[in-house]
Design a protein around this motif. Structure first.
Motif, PDB file in Angstrom:
ATOM      1  N   THR A 149      40.173  42.432  40.106  1.00 43.70           N
ATOM      2  CA  THR A 149      39.440  41.812  38.960  1.00 43.70           C
ATOM      3  C   THR A 149      38.659  42.821  38.139  1.00 43.70           C
ATOM      4  O   THR A 149      38.220  43.734  38.672  1.00 43.70           O
ATOM      5  N   ASP A 150      38.527  42.519  36.852  1.00 45.11           N
ATOM      6  CA  ASP A 150      38.087  43.454  35.945  1.00 45.11           C
ATOM      7  C   ASP A 150      36.905  42.540  35.116  1.00 45.11           C
ATOM      8  O   ASP A 150      37.091  41.271  35.136  1.00 45.11           O
ATOM      9  N   ALA A 208      47.601  38.864  25.747  1.00 43.88           N
ATOM     10  CA  ALA A 208      47.194  38.042  26.981  1.00 43.88           C
ATOM     11  C   ALA A 208      45.616  38.294  27.226  1.00 43.88           C
ATOM     12  O   ALA A 208      44.853  37.400  27.759  1.00 43.88           O
ATOM     13  N   VAL A 209      45.098  39.459  26.906  1.00 48.18           N
ATOM     14  CA  VAL A 209      43.715  39.573  27.155  1.00 48.18           C
ATOM     15  C   VAL A 209      42.882  39.173  26.502  1.00 48.18           C
ATOM     16  O   VAL A 209      42.050  38.506  26.736  1.00 48.18           O
ATOM     17  N   ARG A 218      29.727  36.056  32.340  1.00 49.86           N
ATOM     18  CA  ARG A 218      30.257  37.178  32.806  1.00 49.86           C
ATOM     19  C   ARG A 218      31.691  36.696  32.823  1.00 49.86           C
ATOM     20  O   ARG A 218      32.113  35.848  33.446  1.00 49.86           O
ATOM     21  N   VAL A 219      32.478  37.443  32.123  1.00 49.43           N
ATOM     22  CA  VAL A 219      33.933  36.759  31.877  1.00 49.43           C
ATOM     23  C   VAL A 219      34.713  37.874  32.612  1.00 49.43           C
ATOM     24  O   VAL A 219      34.604  39.159  32.457  1.00 49.43           O
ATOM     25  N   GLU A 220      35.697  37.445  33.542  1.00 51.18           N
ATOM     26  CA  GLU A 220      36.245  38.420  34.413  1.00 51.18           C
ATOM     27  C   GLU A 220      37.859  38.357  33.962  1.00 51.18           C
ATOM     28  O   GLU A 220      38.309  37.495  33.573  1.00 51.18           O
ATOM     29  N   ARG A 221      38.561  39.299  34.169  1.00 49.17           N
ATOM     30  CA  ARG A 221      39.927  39.265  33.870  1.00 49.17           C
ATOM     31  C   ARG A 221      40.803  39.630  35.044  1.00 49.17           C
ATOM     32  O   ARG A 221      40.540  40.573  35.384  1.00 49.17           O
ATOM     33  N   SER A 264      45.379  50.649  47.955  1.00 47.22           N
ATOM     34  CA  SER A 264      44.613  51.309  47.011  1.00 47.22           C
ATOM     35  C   SER A 264      43.552  50.970  46.111  1.00 47.22           C
ATOM     36  O   SER A 264      42.972  51.467  45.190  1.00 47.22           O
ATOM     37  N   ARG A 265      43.709  49.572  46.212  1.00 47.92           N
ATOM     38  CA  ARG A 265      43.065  48.902  44.895  1.00 47.92           C
ATOM     39  C   ARG A 265      41.546  49.120  44.900  1.00 47.92           C
ATOM     40  O   ARG A 265      40.933  48.751  43.784  1.00 47.92           O
ATOM     41  N   ASP A 266      40.837  49.335  45.860  1.00 50.77           N
ATOM     42  CA  ASP A 266      39.345  49.698  45.872  1.00 50.77           C
ATOM     43  C   ASP A 266      39.232  51.026  45.219  1.00 50.77           C
ATOM     44  O   ASP A 266      37.996  51.281  44.604  1.00 50.77           O
ATOM     45  N   SER A 267      40.146  51.749  44.798  1.00 47.55           N
ATOM     46  CA  SER A 267      39.939  53.071  44.088  1.00 47.55           C
ATOM     47  C   SER A 267      40.132  52.722  42.551  1.00 47.55           C
ATOM     48  O   SER A 267      40.342  53.297  41.891  1.00 47.55           O
ATOM     49  N   PHE A 268      40.394  51.380  42.081  1.00 48.37           N
ATOM     50  CA  PHE A 268      40.857  50.882  40.723  1.00 48.37           C
ATOM     51  C   PHE A 268      39.628  50.748  40.005  1.00 48.37           C
ATOM     52  O   PHE A 268      39.599  50.053  38.911  1.00 48.37           O
ATOM     53  N   GLY A 269      38.439  51.014  40.429  1.00 45.42           N
ATOM     54  CA  GLY A 269      37.125  50.642  39.542  1.00 45.42           C
ATOM     55  C   GLY A 269      37.049  51.738  38.461  1.00 45.42           C
ATOM     56  O   GLY A 269      37.978  52.540  38.172  1.00 45.42           O
ATOM     57  N   ASP A 270      36.116  51.468  37.639  1.00 45.16           N
ATOM     58  CA  ASP A 270      35.930  52.443  36.365  1.00 45.16           C
ATOM     59  C   ASP A 270      35.265  53.702  36.646  1.00 45.16           C
ATOM     60  O   ASP A 270      35.194  54.305  35.854  1.00 45.16           O
TER      61      ASP A 270
END
Length: 301
Positions: A164-165, A201-202, A264-267, A293-299
């Motif tokens: 989630t972004d 889509a975004v 706060r809008v999430e994508r 690996s998804r924990d490493s996908f932050g900014d």
């Protein structure tokens, strides 16, 4: 006709050994079992494959004709079995993924590197395409799965949430908004923005969420690629609203990001796959690594 693999193996062994006992030893069977298998094969084919004499065993003309065909059939089968074992153990194979440019550039390469280290015999093909093409490639079977937004409109496409972004405002450090720690959507609604065109889509996900709050955004410039949007922000043409996954790239260009709240809008970024197709062992393994690996996908903050 019910020719079995055991019958063919027995026939080949006897033909090569020219002796039932030696063939039986090679196959780790009894001589009577080998004799029975060859006799059954002859009955199934309706042909005599060997001339049997007291002290001599010789292929008939029909047996000599069939022997190379039987060898090829067994070789092809052995190749299939060997290939299936390699595919099952990830000794070789192929994984194909479609993703929009942002996920293709920032999310997938580290996962691909780790996967290649563990599975050097498997080739990974990455298609970096506009987001609307991701689902189409999944639907046609051109790729094993894709990364993108789950619109819920395609019955033949299943989705599993990956990460989630959130949406942030991107601007030059000398912009007036850069002095603030966060912004609200009503702060930026009066300002024409730089963003993706209609049908993206975004953009649709963001506009839909804000419509419930009575907020409408205007885009002065509409461009498709995220890197182009950042380039226009860097040039001073305005600010942009993008997902926080762009933060690392924005910082590399000397830009700053500020969270936008109220609301706060999430994508959501999901793994998209065809509902009626199973994944190969190689694709399943890549999928599992992707979720691990998804924990490493932050900014990278």
């Amino acid at each position: 006709m019910n020719v079995t693999l055991r019958q063919l193996r027995a026939f080949i062994a006897v033909a090569e050994a020219q002796h039932f006992t030696r063939a039986a030893e090679r196959l780790d069977l009894s001589q009577s079992s080998v004799s029975t298998l060859v006799r059954e094969l002859e009955e199934n084919l309706g042909l005599r494959l060997f001339d049997r004499h007291t002290r001599m065993l010789r292929l008939t003309h029909a047996g000599a004709e069939i022997l190379p065909l039987a060898r090829k059939a067994m070789a092809d089968l052995d190749s299939v079995l060997g290939s299936s074992a390699e595919l099952r153990t990830l000794g070789r194979g192929r994984v194909s993924i479609a993703a929009a440019s942002l996920q293709a550039a920032l999310m997938l390469p580290p996962v691909m590197r780790r996967y290649a280290e563990d599975n050097p015999g498997v080739k990974v093909n990455l298609y970096d395409v506009p987001e609307h093409e991701v689902i189409e490639k999944v639907r046609t079977g051109e790729v094993d799965f894709g990364l993108g937004s789950d619109t819920g409109a395609q019955r033949d496409i299943s989705a599993r949430l990956l990460v989630t972004d959130v949406f942030v405002a991107v601007m030059r450090p000398d912009h007036a908004f850069a002095r603030r720690r966060e912004l609200s959507w009503r702060d930026i609604a009066p300002i024409p923005l730089i963003g993706p065109p209609p049908g993206n889509a975004v953009r649709e996900q963001l506009d839909f969420a804000l419509a419930h709050e009575g907020i409408r955004l205007e885009r002065r410039y509409e461009v498709a690629l995220p890197l182009t949007i950042l380039g226009m922000v860097e040039a001073g043409l305005g600010i942009a609203v993008m997902t926080s996954a762009m933060s690392r790239l924005a910082r590399a260009l000397g830009l700053v990001t500020r969270p936008v709240t109220k609301p706060r809008v999430e994508r959501e970024i999901s793994l998209l796959f065809h509902a009626d197709r199973s994944l190969s062992p190689a694709a399943q393994n890549f999928r599992d690594l992707l979720f691990a690996s998804r924990d490493s996908f932050g900014d990278g903050e």
